[in-house]
Design a protein around this motif. Structure first.
Motif, mmCIF file in Angstrom:
data_model
loop_
_atom_site.group_PDB
_atom_site.id
_atom_site.type_symbol
_atom_site.label_atom_id
_atom_site.label_comp_id
_atom_site.label_asym_id
_atom_site.label_seq_id
_atom_site.Cartn_x
_atom_site.Cartn_y
_atom_site.Cartn_z
ATOM 1 N N VAL A 187 9.393 -1.808 -6.800
ATOM 2 C CA VAL A 187 8.479 -2.935 -6.571
ATOM 3 C C VAL A 187 8.465 -3.855 -7.792
ATOM 4 O O VAL A 187 8.503 -5.091 -7.656
ATOM 5 N N ALA A 188 8.433 -3.282 -8.997
ATOM 6 C CA ALA A 188 8.456 -4.096 -10.220
ATOM 7 C C ALA A 188 9.762 -4.874 -10.329
ATOM 8 O O ALA A 188 9.784 -6.055 -10.703
ATOM 9 N N ALA A 189 10.883 -4.213 -10.011
ATOM 10 C CA ALA A 189 12.186 -4.875 -10.087
ATOM 11 C C ALA A 189 12.275 -6.016 -9.064
ATOM 12 O O ALA A 189 12.822 -7.085 -9.363
ATOM 13 N N ASP A 190 11.747 -5.802 -7.862
ATOM 14 C CA ASP A 190 11.761 -6.845 -6.843
ATOM 15 C C ASP A 190 10.974 -8.075 -7.318
ATOM 16 O O ASP A 190 11.388 -9.223 -7.108
ATOM 17 N N ASN A 200 5.546 -3.614 5.121
ATOM 18 C CA ASN A 200 6.626 -4.256 4.384
ATOM 19 C C ASN A 200 7.286 -3.234 3.463
ATOM 20 O O ASN A 200 6.914 -2.056 3.452
ATOM 21 N N ASP A 201 8.269 -3.675 2.686
ATOM 22 C CA ASP A 201 9.030 -2.744 1.854
ATOM 23 C C ASP A 201 8.194 -2.116 0.743
ATOM 24 O O ASP A 201 8.584 -1.087 0.187
ATOM 25 N N ALA A 202 7.070 -2.733 0.410
ATOM 26 C CA ALA A 202 6.209 -2.181 -0.646
ATOM 27 C C ALA A 202 5.267 -1.103 -0.114
ATOM 28 O O ALA A 202 4.592 -0.433 -0.905
ATOM 29 N N ASP A 203 5.207 -0.916 1.192
ATOM 30 C CA ASP A 203 4.337 0.089 1.800
ATOM 31 C C ASP A 203 5.088 1.414 1.949
ATOM 32 O O ASP A 203 6.265 1.419 2.330
ATOM 33 N N ALA A 204 4.415 2.506 1.687
ATOM 34 C CA ALA A 204 5.076 3.815 1.798
ATOM 35 C C ALA A 204 4.019 4.910 1.842
ATOM 36 O O ALA A 204 2.860 4.702 1.463
ATOM 37 N N VAL A 205 4.429 6.081 2.315
ATOM 38 C CA VAL A 205 3.565 7.266 2.334
ATOM 39 C C VAL A 205 4.061 8.248 1.289
ATOM 40 O O VAL A 205 5.239 8.608 1.260
ATOM 41 N N MET A 215 0.847 -1.194 0.000
ATOM 42 C CA MET A 215 0.000 0.000 0.000
ATOM 43 C C MET A 215 0.878 1.238 0.000
ATOM 44 O O MET A 215 1.905 1.284 0.679
ATOM 45 N N VAL A 216 0.449 2.215 -0.780
ATOM 46 C CA VAL A 216 0.950 3.559 -0.576
ATOM 47 C C VAL A 216 -0.239 4.380 -0.097
ATOM 48 O O VAL A 216 -1.386 4.015 -0.316
ATOM 49 N N ALA A 217 0.024 5.457 0.593
ATOM 50 C CA ALA A 217 -1.073 6.220 1.180
ATOM 51 C C ALA A 217 -0.688 7.689 1.225
ATOM 52 O O ALA A 217 0.495 8.038 1.175
ATOM 53 N N ILE A 218 -1.709 8.545 1.323
ATOM 54 C CA ILE A 218 -1.469 9.983 1.315
ATOM 55 C C ILE A 218 -1.061 10.518 2.676
ATOM 56 O O ILE A 218 -0.703 11.688 2.800
ATOM 57 N N SER A 219 -1.091 9.660 3.723
ATOM 58 C CA SER A 219 -0.674 10.105 5.048
ATOM 59 C C SER A 219 -0.310 8.887 5.886
ATOM 60 O O SER A 219 -0.677 7.751 5.564
ATOM 61 N N ARG A 220 0.397 9.124 6.974
ATOM 62 C CA ARG A 220 0.751 8.034 7.886
ATOM 63 C C ARG A 220 -0.501 7.398 8.488
ATOM 64 O O ARG A 220 -0.564 6.175 8.673
ATOM 65 N N ARG A 221 -1.480 8.233 8.826
ATOM 66 C CA ARG A 221 -2.697 7.690 9.431
ATOM 67 C C ARG A 221 -3.435 6.788 8.449
ATOM 68 O O ARG A 221 -3.972 5.738 8.830
ATOM 69 N N TYR A 222 -3.482 7.174 7.179
ATOM 70 C CA TYR A 222 -4.165 6.351 6.181
ATOM 71 C C TYR A 222 -3.434 5.026 5.981
ATOM 72 O O TYR A 222 -4.066 3.977 5.816
#
Length: 430
Positions: A421-424, A212-217, A192-199
């Motif tokens: 993520v695609a390369a992984d 995990n490594d695919a998650d980011a804000v 998941m990526v999200a527009i904020s830490r809370r999201y």
């Protein structure tokens, strides 16, 4: 970097095939004067990096409640970007059974059409819609393609919050198809990526997993702004019956239930003796109600929706931006904050949590209690009493924007994340 595909590809080495799935945003169509939002700006960034992009979207124009096209169809924007329209029935109200049916129909269309497409290296799907997110995740699982969900709104929690109070405890039952599909999508997405830490925290909680490594804000980003044409500025002043001496407190956005322009209008009533005017740009389900409430007030102006040139002109005459949200709104870091920062505007915000923290830590505005016209009027008076304070906040807003929240800074980062993520995934396949 070489992305993985399921069949022969004519892509140059290092070029990825990327699917973006988003409905309800302005599209880069030839005859459109609308400004692009998150997916549009990301698509431009990916094309600039020489990736092939297919943007899957609804055939329904969400803003004007009409069809872009009357069937599932594909439109090429340029050599590397295509729009794939998904047909579903037209709806006229944002909250309606017809819109829910539309979401299910376009999810089914995605599943049907994606099955015969050349497979992408990575998919980024906006969440919501829930149904498209679930369809994208299932497709990714079937074909070994990483799927990231971009968490932008907290559905179905947002839907539950709009139910009458006496029905909210029954939300899991009344909205069970949404909750079922939401659990599926969030649990089984690659990341998941999200527009904020809370999201992001909300998404991980519902997925019942650690990050995990695919998650980011990645917050919303906004394009850098140019000075408006002075003729356009003068035309807007004339149309609105304003003069350059008046201090304009400006709201721009969709008039929906989470927005609180009722409090803005009541603050305007309190401030009738001040040389300020509240300019409200946009439209939506609350439009008629708020226009009726403001009837007779000399210091409130409604502009309706405007094109990008008039939007720029309005930003040029604005003195302060209004991030006006109702008490209990589930939003976090909204695009509105960064839009105002891009225009070098200080912000009066009624959204607590991360939004308040950004405005106060960047020293680019003030917080006021949501629902309190008195608190908003007090903040307006404080701004007007010390123009040097306002000017300092405006400068801080612009500096923070350029350093952290510009479209270039945000979407270059998100594009790099998709590449990783695609390369992984390609590495795991090898």
């Amino acid at each position: 970097m070489s992305g993985a595909t399921t069949g022969p590809s004519s892509k140059p080495r290092g070029r990825l095939r990327i699917w973006l799935i988003t409905v309800g945003e302005p599209l880069p169509l030839g005859d459109s004067s609308a400004r692009l939002w998150r997916t549009g700006l990301l698509a431009q960034t990916l094309v600039d990096r020489q990736h092939e992009v297919t943007w899957w979207t609804s055939a329904v124009d969400h803003f004007n409640k009409r069809f872009h096209v009357d069937r599932s169809d594909r439109v090429r924007v340029n050599a590397l970007l295509e729009l794939q329209f998904l047909y579903g029935e037209l709806y006229t109200r944002n909250i309606s059974a017809a819109r829910w049916r539309n979401h299910r129909q376009i999810a089914a269309e995605f599943t049907r059409l994606a099955a015969v497409e050349e497979k992408p290296d990575v998919i980024l799907c906006s969440y919501p819609t829930i149904e498209l997110s679930a369809a994208a995740v299932l497709f990714g699982e079937q074909h070994g393609i990483p799927v990231l969900l971009d968490i932008r709104d907290l559905w179905p929690d947002e839907m539950a919050a709009r139910l009458p109070r006496f029905l909210r405890s029954l939300a899991p039952l009344l909205l069970w198809p949404m909750y079922r599909d939401a659990r599926l999508a969030l649990k089984r997405a690659t990341g998941m990526v999200a527009i904020s830490r809370r999201y992001l925290a909300w998404g991980l909680e519902h997925a019942q997993r650690a990050g995990n490594d695919a998650d980011a804000v990645f917050t919303h980003g906004y394009p850098s702004q140019q000075l408006s044409n002075q003729a356009d500025v003068q035309n807007v002043l004339t149309e609105l019956g304003l003069d350059a001496s008046q201090r304009v407190f400006w709201f721009v956005g969709t008039f929906v239930g989470s927005i609180d322009l009722a409090t803005v209008i009541e603050a305007a009533r309190i401030l009738d003796d001040q040389n300020v005017v509240f300019v409200l740009t946009g439209s939506g389900e609350k439009d008629a109600e708020w226009r009726a409430q403001a009837h007779g007030l000399r210091n409130v102006r409604f502009t309706g929706w405007v094109d990008k040139d008039r939007l720029q002109a309005l930003a040029s005459i604005a003195w302060v931006g209004l991030a006006a949200y109702k008490a209990g709104a589930l939003m976090s870091l909204t695009n509105k904050l960064f839009e105002y920062m891009a225009h070098g505007l200080p912000i009066l915000v009624s959204l607590p949590g991360e939004a308040r923290a950004v405005v106060e830590s960047e020293r680019c505005g003030m917080f006021y209690e949501p629902g309190s016209a008195t608190a908003l009027a007090t903040a307006v008076r404080a701004m007007c009493a010390d123009s040097s304070l306002r000017d300092a906040m405006a400068a801080n807003a612009r500096r923070a924007f350029e350093a952290r929240y510009s479209a270039t800074a945000v979407y270059d980062g998100l594009a790099s994340h998709l590449e990783v993520v695609a390369a992984d995934e390609a590495g795991r396949r090898r």
